[in-house]
Design an enzyme around this catalytic site. Structure first.
Site, PDB file in Angstrom:
ATOM      1  N   PRO A 180      -2.356  -9.146  20.348  1.00 54.37           N
ATOM      2  CA  PRO A 180      -1.440 -10.581  20.538  1.00 54.37           C
ATOM      3  C   PRO A 180      -0.058 -10.257  20.450  1.00 54.37           C
ATOM      4  CG  PRO A 180      -2.618 -10.526  18.519  1.00 54.37           C
ATOM      5  CD  PRO A 180      -3.112  -9.282  19.398  1.00 54.37           C
ATOM      6  N   LEU A 228      -1.323   0.371  21.450  1.00 52.72           N
ATOM      7  CA  LEU A 228      -2.597  -0.220  21.561  1.00 52.72           C
ATOM      8  C   LEU A 228      -2.778  -0.989  22.826  1.00 52.72           C
ATOM      9  CD1 LEU A 228      -3.347  -1.035  17.867  1.00 52.72           C
ATOM     10  CD2 LEU A 228      -4.563   0.541  19.329  1.00 52.72           C
ATOM     11  N   HIS A 267       0.626  -1.195   0.043  1.00 50.28           N
ATOM     12  CA  HIS A 267       0.022  -0.105  -0.015  1.00 50.28           C
ATOM     13  C   HIS A 267       0.852   1.363  -0.079  1.00 50.28           C
ATOM     14  CE1 HIS A 267      -3.513  -2.497   2.120  1.00 50.28           C
ATOM     15  NE2 HIS A 267      -3.625  -2.365   0.673  1.00 50.28           N
TER      16      HIS A 267
END
Ligand SMILES: CC(C)(COP(=O)(O)OP(=O)(O)OC[C@H]1O[C@@H](n2cnc3c(N)ncnc32)[C@H](O)[C@@H]1OP(=O)(O)O)[C@@H](O)C(=O)NCCC(=O)NCCS
Length: 494
Positions: A300, A292, A273
């Site tokens: 995880p 986060l 991208h």
């Protein structure tokens, strides 16, 4: 930016730039969800107007095609989503034109490579006018059981596999369209499925951000947990971190930022991208994952553990009584297209027409097995073509020459001389001789052979009035009327 649900089971869209496959996939999804109305109200295809025939389940429907955006919006005032499949050259202009229409609420831009300055203008206009832009460079999104954008979630088999034909409890947002298909599958495996999924697109300046959609999911009661798939590059994930820190999100968020492998490279790497390039430590996948995690999201330790984290979070919510897993439903079966079924060897279909003369199955039509082009190459003529078509073989040159002479001699009679032709056709149809004659005679009219009718009329009139032949001819001459049926050039006495 809208603060709640964007789509419903009655949402209708306008589709810009006719692309048969994604449109048909949207309609197949509609059928799978048992929608009453197709999700596409109209198509805009600059340069063509009318309608396109598409399938809605087993039924064939005609979707109107409009020349321009304004006309389409006027014709379909309830269609409030604009799905833009324009090329990157024209996507910004058409998206802006759509945003300016009062009926349009959401604009989705599929093209990759839209200039960033154009996107910024679109975003600014959308924000100022309370509209939503999804993309550019996006596959779109889906509200399970209700509305699907373009190619989202791939084939119908994949959609069924991922149970997207009915709503589940998970809100999902991703940067990547390709990875969203992967995650739809993962989420279907370990939870009761997706409620809504959005791919925001991989550009540096997306029209709407990860956090925009997470905040929206937070306001949708049916969404019980949120899954986020971020990407290295950009700072969008930090808006999400901020929203979590400020307590704006009260549903569990399971997140993973992909691109941790970027550290293995010695120099900066641009991934697929436009936005997937870390411009510094803060933009690395590791830093964003940590931020986060610190803000309270379930993050995880690797992508492999993502599925387990989603499963665990879902099961905890079920145990706590916050989710009652949705009941499974059986979707209707989408009728398979005949061509696909034939190709896969599942069905065979009888031919509707058998022609023993012209074979049009290949690249080039063949007359009695002879490709047309080889006739041209051999310098053969109409007589040879007729010998192949009528007699199904190449006749000797003298025969084809004879056919050509017949055509040359009859050619001047033109297309109106149908009496003899009809007699021949009737006779070829196997009818008796009287029928053949009658069919020919009844064709005699003012354009061919009709002179005889007029002649009979004049002669009878002259006879009834007791005229001598001389008086009759002279009288006609004085009136300037030619006596019909007399004076054919061939019958003139020289
Ligand atoms: C965006 C996309 C749908 C555009 O479709 P496309 O097939 O490339 O473009 P089209 O062939 O329809 O159009 C190209 C141009 O040819 C023109 N054109 C097409 N047919 C024409 C015709 N018969 N006569 C004249 N012009 C014609 C179009 O008007 C268009 O002009 P424009 O560039 O000035 O707008 C396609 O490129 C795509 O899917 N890209 C990938 C996007 C992607 O990966 N997104 C992220 C997913 S995760």
């Amino acid at each position: 930016m809208a603060t709640g649900q964007l789509f419903s089971k009655t949402t209708q869209a306008l589709f810009y730039n006719y692309k048969q496959l994604p449109i048909q996939r949207m309609l197949d999804f509609d059928f799978l969800c048992r929608r009453e109305t197709p999700s596409i109200a109209g198509i805009i295809n600059p340069g063509s107007e009318g309608f396109q025939k598409l399938f809605f389940g087993q039924e064939e429907i005609a979707i109107p095609v409009h020349l321009g955006i304004e006309a389409a919006c006027a014709a379909h005032p309830t269609a409030d989503v604009f799905i833009n499949f324009a090329s990157f050259r024209s996507a910004a202009a058409s998206s802006m034109a759509a945003l300016k229409q009062p009926t349009i609420r959401v604009v989705v831009i599929i093209a990759e490579g839209v200039p960033e300055s154009d996107t910024k203008q679109l975003v600014a206009y959308a924000k100022a006018n309370n509209k939503v832009v999804i993309g550019p460079a996006t596959v779109g999104g889906i509200q399970a059981g209700a509305f699907k954008i373009g190619d989202t979630a791939g084939t119908i088999d994949n959609i069924i596999h991922c149970k997207l034909y009915r709503p589940g409890s998970v809100g999902f947002v991703s940067k990547s369209g390709g990875m969203s298909s992967e995650l739809y599958n993962t989420i279907a495996r370990v939870t009761d499925g997706i409620y809504e999924g959005i791919a925001i697109g991989g550009d540096v300046f997306p029209g709407s951000t990860l956090s925009d959609h997470v905040l929206r999911f937070n306001n949708i009661p049916q969404v019980k947990m949120v899954v986020v798939l971020g990407e290295l590059g950009g700072r969008d994930e930090y808006s999400l971190v901020e929203a979590l820190q400020q307590g704006k999100i009260n549903k569990p968020v399971v997140a993973w930022v992909s691109g941790t492998c970027a550290r293995l490279f010695k120099s900066e790497v641009q991934f697929g991208h436009a936005g997937a390039k870390s411009g510094g430590e803060m933009e690395s996948a590791q830093a964003k994952n940590q931020a986060l995690r610190d803000a309270g999201a379930v993050v995880p330790t690797s992508y492999e553990a993502f599925e387990g984290a989603i499963k665990e979070t879902f099961e905890k919510l079920v145990e706590a009584g916050k989710i009652t897993p949705v009941k499974e439903v059986v979707p209707p079966q989408i009728p398979e297209d005949l061509n696909t079924a034939i190709k896969s060897g599942k069905v065979r279909a009888p031919t509707h027409i058998i022609t023993t003369i012209c074979d049009e199955r290949g690249e080039e039509p063949c007359y009695a097995g002879v490709p047309i082009f080889s006739l041209v190459e051999q310098g053969l003529g109409v007589g040879d073509v007729i010998s192949l078509l009528w007699f199904k073989r190449s006749l000797p040159r003298y025969c084809s020459r004879f056919i050509e002479i017949c055509i040359m001699l009859c050619a001047d009679h033109g297309p109106c001389v149908s009496g003899a032709h009809n007699t021949i056709v009737t006779s070829r149809a196997g009818k008796d001789v009287v029928s053949c004659l009658v069919s020919g005679l009844l064709t005699i009219g003012p354009r061919f052979g009709g002179a005889i009718d007029d002649a009979a009329r004049y002669f009878k009139d002259a006879y009834d009035r007791g005229l001598t032949p001389y008086e009759f001819v002279e009288g006609m001459k004085k009136k300037g009327i030619r006596v019909a049926g007399i004076g054919h050039r061939y019958q003139n006495l020289k």
